[in-house]
Design an enzyme around this catalytic site. Structure first.
Site, PDB file in Angstrom:
ATOM      1  N   ASP A  31     109.899 -49.545 125.518  1.00 41.46           N
ATOM      2  CA  ASP A  31     109.708 -48.110 124.732  1.00 41.46           C
ATOM      3  C   ASP A  31     109.857 -48.328 122.987  1.00 41.46           C
ATOM      4  OD1 ASP A  31     109.409 -47.596 127.677  1.00 41.46           O
ATOM      5  OD2 ASP A  31     111.381 -47.299 127.940  1.00 41.46           O
ATOM      6  N   GLU A  86     104.961 -39.584 130.598  1.00 40.35           N
ATOM      7  CA  GLU A  86     105.846 -39.715 129.889  1.00 40.35           C
ATOM      8  C   GLU A  86     105.823 -40.270 128.541  1.00 40.35           C
ATOM      9  OE1 GLU A  86     108.374 -42.446 132.275  1.00 40.35           O
ATOM     10  OE2 GLU A  86     107.236 -44.201 131.652  1.00 40.35           O
TER      11      GLU A  86
END
Length: 520
Positions: free
Chosen positions: A52, A266
């Site tokens: 991420d 997400e």
């Protein structure tokens, strides 16, 4: 006699050098604008392993901040070196208070693996770097907190919580939920993941044209949301209120951007470029065979509504089975088996991305990827984002290694020729080898393989697919029609992954589908 031998040897050496030099230099040949890769071989790149990854730039240095305190820095966006700060080593002291107060539970007792997907931005009003960090708990009991620093690479100071999830009536007094809602009882919509119960993770912060700061967040289940931040504090702007309107807005979570009804989605991230706000979201599950992928939508306004190229909204109004194989949202890239590549090491499950526009106006997408032969091991990749004439952006076919698309375009005579063409199918995802017993096999399920086409100088396309193509002289903007679908895109001469030889490529989007071409 001796001088004659020397002359013959010298001549032979010169002849061999004349043959070998262009071959040896093919991987480092200059691009259309004279730039070369910053490495001589792909294997020389110093990689980052950060899940991420968010990216920020301070001075001439780029910084990656990822989940689990995986920090890296670079001066060229190619080679990365790890670094540490006080959050790397003293995180239990810095975040221990909020951890014990909110996410910590008997089933989730260690903070170490629960610091997820930070976002790092500069706040001009505060004159501070701001980190928005997800502190994750079970049953969606999470919180996004703010930390500040004077410069990147330096130490962080804890400021406070920004938004909560997983709250119940008996725990509201530990949050700001009652302050925002004006009640001490949790409405039922926050108790259902099919409604408005979310996981408060994956923040992204952007500043709009009015100078207002907004934070997006959320994950799966109840969707992706955003609200305004107070520039003076970096925390929530309590002066801005929101009405609760199904599938549009919520009194506590603000404006609904995407997802909902239990659908995947997400890692929301916003990028402002090419005249639009682009919303990226990661669909599917992040594991190697989980179908993880980046989907893209756009809007003229930062608060939406966001739609894909076919006009489908990013916000869902019902549950969709396996929405990561649906045709909603532009899939930015998929797994590709280019001919001649090391096809034992194909990118799979690309996602968790950030994006930014550099000082020179070049846009990039930064993401983590797993690989076809490395299990759950992951690394960071960077690709240039190219603008199309109809206001979309597309990802370059090859990773960025120091060579950008030429700003002034290319001579049309260099564009015609034979290409491999890859279509990023929206309904496929990497599922492993077709023959698991064959350890050397590169025959995979869910990997897109190229077909062969020829862009002829008369504007026609022949080969495995047929149609027409065009480009404005002296421009990189291209249009190609295949099978009745018109794709708008860009040409870019870039180093290919297998050997860094610079070849002409194109990236384009049409009918909600992205395609890549690489000249043979």
């Amino acid at each position: 006699m001796k001088s004659s031998i020397i002359r013959r040897v010298a001549a032979a050496v010169a002849f061999i050098a004349a043959i070998v030099a262009p071959l040896a230099g093919c991987s480092a040949a200059a691009g259309a604008d004279g730039t070369k890769p910053v490495v001589s071989k792909v294997s020389d790149i110093k990689r980052a392993s950060s899940h991420d990854p968010t990216i920020a730039k301070d001075g001439d240095t780029y910084y990656i901040y990822g989940s689990h305190r995986a920090w890296y820095k670079s001066t060229d966006l190619v080679n990365w070196e790890p670094f540490t700060d006080n959050l790397s080593t003293d995180f239990k002291d810095i975040l221990g208070g909020i951890w014990k107060e909110w996410p910590q539970q008997p089933s989730n007792s260690d903070l170490t693996g629960n610091m997820w997907a930070p976002e790092v931005v500069y706040n001009k009003t505060m004159k501070k770097w701001c980190m928005y960090m997800s502190v994750n708990g079970t049953n969606y009991k999470s919180v996004i907190v703010l930390l500040t620093a004077d410069h990147l690479g330096g130490d962080w100071t804890y400021v406070g919580p920004v938004v909560y999830s997983g709250f119940r009536t008996e725990t509201m007094d530990k949050t700001d939920v009652g302050k925002v809602l004006g009640t001490n009882e949790v409405p039922t919509r926050y108790l259902s993941p099919g409604d408005t119960e979310i996981n408060a993770i994956d923040p992204s912060v952007e500043t709009d044209d009015n100078g207002d700061m907004w934070m997006t967040f959320g994950s799966w289940f109840g969707g992706l949301w955003m609200f305004k931040l107070d520039q003076k504090t970096g925390l929530r702007d309590y002066a801005t209120t929101y009405k609760t309107v199904p599938d549009k807005s919520d009194q506590y979570y603000g404006v609904k951007l995407a997802g909902g009804y239990g659908n995947s989605g997400e890692g929301s991230y916003l990028l402002h470029t090419n005249g639009y706000w682009y919303l990226f979201a990661s669909y599917g599950a992040l594991q190697q065979t989980g179908g993880y992928q980046i989907r893209m939508f756009r809007s003229k306004d930062i608060t939406g509504p966001y739609v894909d190229e076919n006009g489908n909204p990013a916000v869902y109004t019902k549950s969709v089975a396996n929405n990561w194989t649906s045709d909603i949202g532009v899939r930015l890239m998929a797994s590709v088996k280019w001919s001649g590549n090391d096809n034992t090491n194909i990118e799979v499950a690309q996602g968790g991305n950030s994006a930014f526009v550099d000082d020179d106006g070049t846009a990039y997408v930064i993401y983590h990827t797993r690989f076809s032969n490395r299990g759950e091991e992951h690394e960071v990749r960077v690709r240039e984002l190219l603008p199309t004439s109809d206001g979309w952006i597309v990802a370059a076919p090859y990773e960025y290694v120091g060579v950008k698309a030429a700003a002034k375009g290319y001579d049309k005579s260099k564009l015609a020729g034979d290409y491999e063409l890859v279509t990023h199918a929206q309904n496929t995802f990497f599922q492993g080898k077709k023959n698991i017993a064959d350890k050397d096999s590169t025959d995979y399920i869910g990997v897109n393989e190229p077909v062969n086409i020829t862009l002829k100088s008369d504007g026609t396309v022949t080969g495995d697919q047929t149609g027409t193509w065009s480009v404005k002289d002296g421009s990189d903007r291209m249009s190609i029609t295949l099978g009745g679908t018109t794709y708008e895109g860009d040409f870019a001469q870039l180093p290919r992954d297998k050997d860094l030889k610079q070849v002409m490529t194109f990236s384009a989007i049409g009918g909600n589908v992205c395609i890549w071409g690489s000249k043979q």
